[in-house]
Scaffold this active site. Structure first.
Site, PDB file in Angstrom:
ATOM      1  N   ARG A  51      -9.266  -0.057 -15.359  1.00 30.80           N
ATOM      2  CA  ARG A  51      -9.372  -0.339 -16.821  1.00 30.80           C
ATOM      3  C   ARG A  51     -10.651  -0.556 -17.300  1.00 30.80           C
ATOM      4  O   ARG A  51     -11.286  -1.563 -16.935  1.00 30.80           O
ATOM      5  CB  ARG A  51      -8.529  -1.404 -17.314  1.00 30.80           C
ATOM      6  CG  ARG A  51      -6.816  -0.985 -17.428  1.00 30.80           C
ATOM      7  CD  ARG A  51      -6.176  -2.341 -17.763  1.00 30.80           C
ATOM      8  NE  ARG A  51      -6.488  -2.640 -19.199  1.00 30.80           N
ATOM      9  CZ  ARG A  51      -5.892  -3.619 -19.811  1.00 30.80           C
ATOM     10  NH1 ARG A  51      -4.823  -4.189 -19.344  1.00 30.80           N
ATOM     11  NH2 ARG A  51      -6.256  -4.072 -21.006  1.00 30.80           N
ATOM     12  N   ARG A  57     -12.439  -8.349 -27.289  1.00 27.35           N
ATOM     13  CA  ARG A  57     -10.938  -8.561 -27.669  1.00 27.35           C
ATOM     14  C   ARG A  57     -10.528  -9.944 -27.722  1.00 27.35           C
ATOM     15  O   ARG A  57      -9.469 -10.185 -28.465  1.00 27.35           O
ATOM     16  CB  ARG A  57     -10.368  -8.209 -25.940  1.00 27.35           C
ATOM     17  CG  ARG A  57     -10.248  -6.610 -26.006  1.00 27.35           C
ATOM     18  CD  ARG A  57     -10.492  -6.091 -24.707  1.00 27.35           C
ATOM     19  NE  ARG A  57      -9.349  -6.274 -23.626  1.00 27.35           N
ATOM     20  CZ  ARG A  57      -9.381  -6.521 -22.459  1.00 27.35           C
ATOM     21  NH1 ARG A  57     -10.457  -6.166 -21.812  1.00 27.35           N
ATOM     22  NH2 ARG A  57      -8.424  -6.899 -21.620  1.00 27.35           N
ATOM     23  N   ARG A  75     -10.029  -8.681 -12.755  1.00 25.15           N
ATOM     24  CA  ARG A  75      -9.072  -7.610 -12.974  1.00 25.15           C
ATOM     25  C   ARG A  75      -9.686  -6.270 -12.867  1.00 25.15           C
ATOM     26  O   ARG A  75      -9.314  -5.206 -12.482  1.00 25.15           O
ATOM     27  CB  ARG A  75      -8.259  -7.801 -13.829  1.00 25.15           C
ATOM     28  CG  ARG A  75      -7.032  -6.690 -14.223  1.00 25.15           C
ATOM     29  CD  ARG A  75      -6.346  -7.314 -15.192  1.00 25.15           C
ATOM     30  NE  ARG A  75      -6.602  -7.102 -16.621  1.00 25.15           N
ATOM     31  CZ  ARG A  75      -5.858  -7.401 -17.632  1.00 25.15           C
ATOM     32  NH1 ARG A  75      -4.638  -7.928 -17.615  1.00 25.15           N
ATOM     33  NH2 ARG A  75      -6.301  -6.692 -18.759  1.00 25.15           N
ATOM     34  N   ARG A  77       0.738  -8.084 -32.486  1.00 29.10           N
ATOM     35  CA  ARG A  77      -0.573  -8.504 -32.436  1.00 29.10           C
ATOM     36  C   ARG A  77      -1.221  -8.980 -33.946  1.00 29.10           C
ATOM     37  O   ARG A  77      -2.288  -9.095 -33.773  1.00 29.10           O
ATOM     38  CB  ARG A  77      -1.454  -7.639 -31.763  1.00 29.10           C
ATOM     39  CG  ARG A  77      -1.659  -7.965 -30.293  1.00 29.10           C
ATOM     40  CD  ARG A  77      -2.370  -6.505 -29.539  1.00 29.10           C
ATOM     41  NE  ARG A  77      -3.340  -7.119 -28.710  1.00 29.10           N
ATOM     42  CZ  ARG A  77      -3.024  -6.822 -27.503  1.00 29.10           C
ATOM     43  NH1 ARG A  77      -1.949  -6.558 -26.927  1.00 29.10           N
ATOM     44  NH2 ARG A  77      -3.927  -7.313 -26.396  1.00 29.10           N
ATOM     45  N   LYS A 119       0.292 -12.307 -19.192  1.00 29.04           N
ATOM     46  CA  LYS A 119       1.503 -11.858 -19.745  1.00 29.04           C
ATOM     47  C   LYS A 119       2.002 -10.542 -18.914  1.00 29.04           C
ATOM     48  O   LYS A 119       3.250 -10.544 -18.724  1.00 29.04           O
ATOM     49  CB  LYS A 119       1.207 -11.115 -21.276  1.00 29.04           C
ATOM     50  CG  LYS A 119       0.791 -12.287 -22.115  1.00 29.04           C
ATOM     51  CD  LYS A 119       0.665 -11.623 -23.582  1.00 29.04           C
ATOM     52  CE  LYS A 119      -0.379 -10.479 -23.579  1.00 29.04           C
ATOM     53  NZ  LYS A 119      -1.887 -10.811 -23.527  1.00 29.04           N
TER      54      LYS A 119
END
Ligand code: ADP
Length: 193
Positions: free
Chosen positions: A134, A146, A128, A89, A14
């Site tokens: 992060r 998640r 990532r 969400r 996204k």
């Protein structure tokens, strides 16, 4: 105005596709993940509260993110349209967004939903995590949490917009360019209509 929700599980691309789409269509990018990380970086009260949820891979409470989106809509009265990324969400967030837009005589035009297999998601997120800084991307347990939250609470968002025939599924695996072109084709169809 053209209002778009880019939908999909964590790691579905996204953020990457949002960057390109806002450049192509001049939309205002509203990412609740980015807004929350900015609150954390500025060590605000909201950021401190949100961080605990994010570190566990859980969703931040609805009223917090809805409040952030309300402020962002108010702050951008001249926008040509919005690209919502990572929001809504939950079912409650979807209903709140519809109401906020309706107050402005606006609505969601389309929900573009990126589909990616779970193993590919975990691989991308761990990857990532090597460079993003992060902390929620470095721990496989948090990543899996998640994805569980996504199935438990977020998939309801697609069901909500399906009732209004607004959801289009897009294959989120393949080259970034091919996925971008598939997204653009759907937007162009609707902008021409
Ligand atoms: P990703 O989708 O890759 O997990 P995001 O940057 O969109 O990353 O979100 C990171 C975290 O921020 C989520 O795991 C969640 O804790 C929180 N968050 C972001 N958007 C929302 C939202 N709309 N509602 C609740 N929590 C959110």
């Amino acid at each position: 105005m053209f209002n778009l929700i880019l939908f999909g599980p964590p790691g579905s691309g996204k953020g990457t596709q949002s960057e390109r789409l806002i450049a192509q269509y001049g939309l205002k990018h509203l990412s609740t993940g980015d807004l929350l990380r900015s609150e954390i970086a500025h060590q605000t009260q909201l950021g401190l509260e949100a961080k605990a949820f994010m570190d566990r891979g859980e969703l931040v409470p609805d009223e917090v993110v809805i409040g952030m989106i309300r402020s962002a809509l108010d702050a951008n009265p001249q926008a040509k349209g919005f690209l919502f990324d990572g929001f809504p969400r939950t079912q409650a967030q979807s209903e709140a967004l519809d109401a906020l837009l309706a107050q402005r005589n606006e609505a969601i035009n389309v929900v573009l939903a990126l589909e990616v297999s779970e193993e590919e998601l975990v691989k991308r997120l761990l990857n990532r995590g090597l460079t993003s800084g992060r902390s929620d991307d470095t721990n496989e347990e948090v990543i899996r949490a998640r994805i569980v939250e996504y199935h438990k609470k977020t998939s309801a968002v697609a069901d909500h917009y399906r009732k209004f025939d607004k959801v289009v599924m897009i294959k989120g695996e393949g080259s970034i360019d091919d996925i971008f072109n598939a997204l653009c084709a759907e937007i162009n169809k609707r902008q021409a209509a």
